[in-house]
Design a protein around this motif. Structure first.
Motif, PDB file in Angstrom:
ATOM      1  N   LEU A   1     -30.661 -73.712   0.092  1.00  0.00           N
ATOM      2  CA  LEU A   1     -30.811 -74.008   1.609  1.00  0.00           C
ATOM      3  C   LEU A   1     -30.290 -76.143   2.064  1.00  0.00           C
ATOM      4  O   LEU A   1     -29.797 -75.541   3.081  1.00  0.00           O
ATOM      5  CB  LEU A   1     -32.104 -73.676   2.828  1.00  0.00           C
ATOM      6  N   GLU A   2     -30.895 -76.775   1.467  1.00  0.00           N
ATOM      7  CA  GLU A   2     -30.733 -77.938   0.717  1.00  0.00           C
ATOM      8  C   GLU A   2     -29.591 -78.892   0.604  1.00  0.00           C
ATOM      9  O   GLU A   2     -29.046 -79.279   1.777  1.00  0.00           O
ATOM     10  CB  GLU A   2     -32.123 -78.763   0.533  1.00  0.00           C
ATOM     11  N   GLU A   3     -28.958 -77.685   0.281  1.00  0.00           N
ATOM     12  CA  GLU A   3     -27.990 -78.252  -0.427  1.00  0.00           C
ATOM     13  C   GLU A   3     -26.667 -77.652   0.654  1.00  0.00           C
ATOM     14  O   GLU A   3     -25.316 -78.628  -0.224  1.00  0.00           O
ATOM     15  CB  GLU A   3     -27.464 -77.341  -1.758  1.00  0.00           C
ATOM     16  N   ILE A   4     -26.723 -77.381   1.033  1.00  0.00           N
ATOM     17  CA  ILE A   4     -25.745 -76.176   2.578  1.00  0.00           C
ATOM     18  C   ILE A   4     -25.321 -77.537   3.366  1.00  0.00           C
ATOM     19  O   ILE A   4     -26.626 -77.924   4.139  1.00  0.00           O
ATOM     20  CB  ILE A   4     -25.711 -75.443   2.959  1.00  0.00           C
ATOM     21  N   LYS A   5     -24.244 -78.291   3.136  1.00  0.00           N
ATOM     22  CA  LYS A   5     -24.641 -79.519   4.625  1.00  0.00           C
ATOM     23  C   LYS A   5     -22.734 -79.802   4.744  1.00  0.00           C
ATOM     24  O   LYS A   5     -21.578 -79.571   3.555  1.00  0.00           O
ATOM     25  CB  LYS A   5     -24.256 -80.945   3.941  1.00  0.00           C
TER      26      LYS A   5
ATOM     27  N   ILE B   1     -23.565 -68.520  12.426  1.00  0.00           N
ATOM     28  CA  ILE B   1     -23.495 -69.385  10.751  1.00  0.00           C
ATOM     29  C   ILE B   1     -23.930 -70.908  11.340  1.00  0.00           C
ATOM     30  O   ILE B   1     -23.919 -71.616  12.433  1.00  0.00           O
ATOM     31  CB  ILE B   1     -22.292 -69.286  10.811  1.00  0.00           C
ATOM     32  N   PHE B   2     -24.756 -71.232  10.129  1.00  0.00           N
ATOM     33  CA  PHE B   2     -25.243 -72.629  10.426  1.00  0.00           C
ATOM     34  C   PHE B   2     -24.648 -73.435   8.853  1.00  0.00           C
ATOM     35  O   PHE B   2     -24.322 -73.042   7.923  1.00  0.00           O
ATOM     36  CB  PHE B   2     -26.652 -72.262  10.137  1.00  0.00           C
ATOM     37  N   THR B   3     -24.602 -74.765   9.279  1.00  0.00           N
ATOM     38  CA  THR B   3     -23.658 -75.312   8.697  1.00  0.00           C
ATOM     39  C   THR B   3     -24.756 -76.682   7.919  1.00  0.00           C
ATOM     40  O   THR B   3     -24.239 -77.514   6.840  1.00  0.00           O
ATOM     41  CB  THR B   3     -23.236 -76.408   9.488  1.00  0.00           C
ATOM     42  N   ASP B   4     -25.872 -76.195   8.050  1.00  0.00           N
ATOM     43  CA  ASP B   4     -26.623 -77.377   7.685  1.00  0.00           C
ATOM     44  C   ASP B   4     -28.108 -76.143   8.050  1.00  0.00           C
ATOM     45  O   ASP B   4     -28.917 -75.690   8.279  1.00  0.00           O
ATOM     46  CB  ASP B   4     -26.980 -78.664   7.746  1.00  0.00           C
ATOM     47  N   LYS B   5     -29.571 -77.338   6.632  1.00  0.00           N
ATOM     48  CA  LYS B   5     -30.402 -76.959   7.336  1.00  0.00           C
ATOM     49  C   LYS B   5     -31.019 -77.597   8.964  1.00  0.00           C
ATOM     50  O   LYS B   5     -32.054 -75.704   9.261  1.00  0.00           O
ATOM     51  CB  LYS B   5     -31.463 -77.261   6.296  1.00  0.00           C
ATOM     52  N   GLN B   6     -31.275 -78.305   9.181  1.00  0.00           N
ATOM     53  CA  GLN B   6     -31.068 -78.460  10.224  1.00  0.00           C
ATOM     54  C   GLN B   6     -30.859 -77.494  11.424  1.00  0.00           C
ATOM     55  O   GLN B   6     -31.704 -77.158  12.371  1.00  0.00           O
ATOM     56  CB  GLN B   6     -31.054 -79.516  10.593  1.00  0.00           C
ATOM     57  N   GLU B   7     -29.014 -77.500  11.396  1.00  0.00           N
ATOM     58  CA  GLU B   7     -28.673 -76.114  12.454  1.00  0.00           C
ATOM     59  C   GLU B   7     -29.392 -75.090  12.013  1.00  0.00           C
ATOM     60  O   GLU B   7     -29.187 -74.302  13.321  1.00  0.00           O
ATOM     61  CB  GLU B   7     -27.729 -76.215  11.855  1.00  0.00           C
ATOM     62  N   TYR B   8     -29.252 -74.397  11.027  1.00  0.00           N
ATOM     63  CA  TYR B   8     -30.086 -73.812  10.909  1.00  0.00           C
ATOM     64  C   TYR B   8     -31.954 -73.195  11.156  1.00  0.00           C
ATOM     65  O   TYR B   8     -31.938 -72.399  12.437  1.00  0.00           O
ATOM     66  CB  TYR B   8     -30.659 -73.160   9.424  1.00  0.00           C
ATOM     67  N   GLU B   9     -32.738 -74.656  11.517  1.00  0.00           N
ATOM     68  CA  GLU B   9     -34.272 -74.448  11.516  1.00  0.00           C
ATOM     69  C   GLU B   9     -34.116 -74.293  13.434  1.00  0.00           C
ATOM     70  O   GLU B   9     -34.505 -74.010  14.259  1.00  0.00           O
ATOM     71  CB  GLU B   9     -34.670 -75.618  11.494  1.00  0.00           C
TER      72      GLU B   9
ATOM     73  N   VAL C   1     -20.792 -71.523  15.300  1.00  0.00           N
ATOM     74  CA  VAL C   1     -21.654 -72.418  14.582  1.00  0.00           C
ATOM     75  C   VAL C   1     -22.573 -72.782  15.425  1.00  0.00           C
ATOM     76  O   VAL C   1     -21.901 -73.027  16.754  1.00  0.00           O
ATOM     77  CB  VAL C   1     -20.683 -73.114  13.957  1.00  0.00           C
ATOM     78  N   ASN C   2     -23.019 -73.034  15.281  1.00  0.00           N
ATOM     79  CA  ASN C   2     -24.444 -73.577  15.458  1.00  0.00           C
ATOM     80  C   ASN C   2     -25.023 -73.030  17.461  1.00  0.00           C
ATOM     81  O   ASN C   2     -24.331 -73.498  18.007  1.00  0.00           O
ATOM     82  CB  ASN C   2     -24.266 -75.165  15.695  1.00  0.00           C
ATOM     83  N   ILE C   3     -25.440 -71.628  16.929  1.00  0.00           N
ATOM     84  CA  ILE C   3     -25.487 -71.111  18.751  1.00  0.00           C
ATOM     85  C   ILE C   3     -26.527 -71.920  19.123  1.00  0.00           C
ATOM     86  O   ILE C   3     -27.161 -71.557  20.253  1.00  0.00           O
ATOM     87  CB  ILE C   3     -26.011 -69.650  18.088  1.00  0.00           C
TER      88      ILE C   3
END
Length: 131
Positions: free
Chosen positions: A3-7, A70-78, A117-119
């Motif tokens: 997860l942390e590597e997705i940016k 879908i999410f482009t990074d960990k913060q967006e996912y959280e 992207v980024n709901i």
């Protein structure tokens, strides 16, 4: 990949450019940026919210159409998971890290409108034409 590597800051920049081009009614620049986005997403992995190994489907309108977040990074996912909790969709606690073409059968579904992207901020929809 974890997860942390997705940016994907490049994708976020392209999305911001799409909004600016839209505000300026610059259709040529919109088309160029869409082409860049289409190429960019082909070989990149994204965070996809899943339930029972299937992408979560967010209803869009009343006629069965849906988007897949879908999410482009960990913060967006959280932030997205917090959004789900606030909207009573918190059963979607799992995620997968996949390329968007992993779920090829989605493209065949006439009710699938694309990926959002980024709901939590509803920043952009990658529609079928871009995929």
């Amino acid at each position: 990949m974890i997860l942390e590597e997705i940016k994907h800051p490049e994708l976020k920049n392209h999305i911001n450019m799409m909004y600016m081009h839209g505000e300026n009614n610059n259709h040529e620049a919109i088309e160029k940026t869409e082409a860049i986005i289409k190429e960019y997403i082909q070989d990149k992995e994204f965070i996809i919210s899943v339930e029972d190994n299937e992408p979560v489907k967010i209803p869009y309108a009343n006629d069965g159409e849906y988007l897949v977040p879908i999410f482009t990074d960990k913060q967006e996912y959280e932030n997205g998971m917090e959004y789900f909790r606030l909207n009573e969709m918190d059963e979607n606690k799992e995620y997968a890290i996949e390329k968007l073409n992993y779920y090829k059968k989605l493209k065949e579904d006439p009710n699938f409108l694309g990926y959002i992207v980024n709901i939590a901020r509803i920043s952009y929809i990658l529609n079928i034409a871009i995929l």
